[in-house]
Design a protein around this motif. Structure first.
Motif, PDB file in Angstrom:
ATOM      1  N   HIS A 147       0.875  -1.177   0.000  1.00 36.73           N
ATOM      2  CA  HIS A 147       0.000   0.000   0.000  1.00 36.73           C
ATOM      3  C   HIS A 147       0.911   1.226   0.000  1.00 36.73           C
ATOM      4  CE1 HIS A 147       1.191  -0.590   4.137  1.00 36.73           C
ATOM      5  NE2 HIS A 147       0.884   0.686   4.364  1.00 36.73           N
ATOM      6  N   ASP A 149       0.065   4.409   1.737  1.00 36.93           N
ATOM      7  CA  ASP A 149      -0.201   5.320   2.869  1.00 36.93           C
ATOM      8  C   ASP A 149      -0.913   6.617   2.481  1.00 36.93           C
ATOM      9  OD1 ASP A 149       0.769   3.622   4.776  1.00 36.93           O
ATOM     10  OD2 ASP A 149       2.489   4.841   5.343  1.00 36.93           O
ATOM     11  N   HIS A 204       4.888   0.248  -0.030  1.00 35.60           N
ATOM     12  CA  HIS A 204       5.655  -0.510   0.952  1.00 35.60           C
ATOM     13  C   HIS A 204       4.778  -1.598   1.547  1.00 35.60           C
ATOM     14  CE1 HIS A 204       3.531   2.669   3.121  1.00 35.60           C
ATOM     15  NE2 HIS A 204       3.514   1.843   4.175  1.00 35.60           N
TER      16      HIS A 204
HETATM   17 FE   LIG Z   1       2.032   1.951   5.603  1.00 33.65          FE
END
Ligand SMILES: [Fe+2]
Ligand SMILES: O=C(O)CCC(=O)C(=O)O
Length: 226
Positions: A147, A149, A204
């Motif tokens: 994902h 963020d 990440h």
């Molecule tokens: Fe994250």
């Protein structure tokens, strides 16, 4: 709370050049130890799963969460998925839950003028005005898939993770891995008392914690927000 020995300059340069950095020995030893004690013994953890699958009932005991994990692994074959335990620090403090919990002091510290000034110095971003935080505990078999963020309703400048799994070893899994075009470009092992920090958005993931990990992967994580 932050180590007195920390020399910010090299980290600032690396962060601005690469967009990510891992700083070892981040907190003073005594602070790291005390927060870890709180995470291990005092925090009322809840299961964190995708919101649309909200789990009913209490947290399954370690060793009794096999069904939950198997279902999450099956879904992870098809799309974004995660399983870990969490404690929402911002909401808990706001709602007056768990009075006296050390994590409330930690959240206040992370939002103190002193720490906000530290975020400005380290990142060069003087627009940062608050630090969100949640505590997380990744036990064996827990993970958080790729994902970036980014969030529609929050201006997240940088993501941070204070790692508090003791004696963490590279083969215990739980690595914070950065991805580009689906390939891994850098990996941070969540070493004890390290700070992982990276610019948002950035793809990440947290890899699966190994069945032989001798500790849980505890952390306090969140975002430096504008
Ligand atoms: Fe994250
Ligand atoms: O724990 C980590 O290393 C990263 C956690 C993370 O990516 C998140 O909570 O969004």
């Amino acid at each position: 709370m932050i180590s007195n020995e920390l020399d910010i300059e090299p980290w600032r340069t690396q962060l601005s050049q690469r967009g990510r950095v891992q700083i070892r020995d981040f907190l003073q030893d005594s602070a790291a130890d005390r927060i870890r004690e709180c995470l291990e013994h005092d925090v009322p953890w809840e299961v964190s799963q995708r919101a649309d699958l909200a789990l009913e009932g209490p947290l399954p005991a370690p060793g009794e969460d096999g069904a939950l994990l198997r279902a999450a692994y099956a879904r992870a074959r098809e799309g974004f998925e995660f399983v870990f335990d969490r404690y929402r620090m911002v909401e808990a403090l706001r709602d007056g839950r768990d009075p006296g919990l050390l994590l409330h002091v930690v959240l206040e510290f992370l939002n103190s003028p002193q720490f906000i000034a530290f975020t400005h110095e380290l990142t060069g971003d003087r627009g940062i005005r608050m630090v969100s935080a949640m505590a997380a505990r990744y036990r064996q078999g827990h993970f958080l898939n790729a994902h970036n963020d980014s969030a529609k309703d929050e201006d997240r400048a940088f993501a941070y993770v204070i790692n508090l799994g003791r004696g963490w070893q590279p083969d215990w899994g739980g690595q914070l891995q950065f991805l580009e075009g689906g390939a891994d470009i850098e990996t941070f092992v969540p070493y004890w008392n390290s700070l992982s920090l990276f610019r948002v958005p950035q793809m990440h993931q947290v890899t699966l914690v190994s069945p032989w990990a001798r500790d849980d992967r505890y952390s306090i994580a969140g975002w430096f927000r504008r």
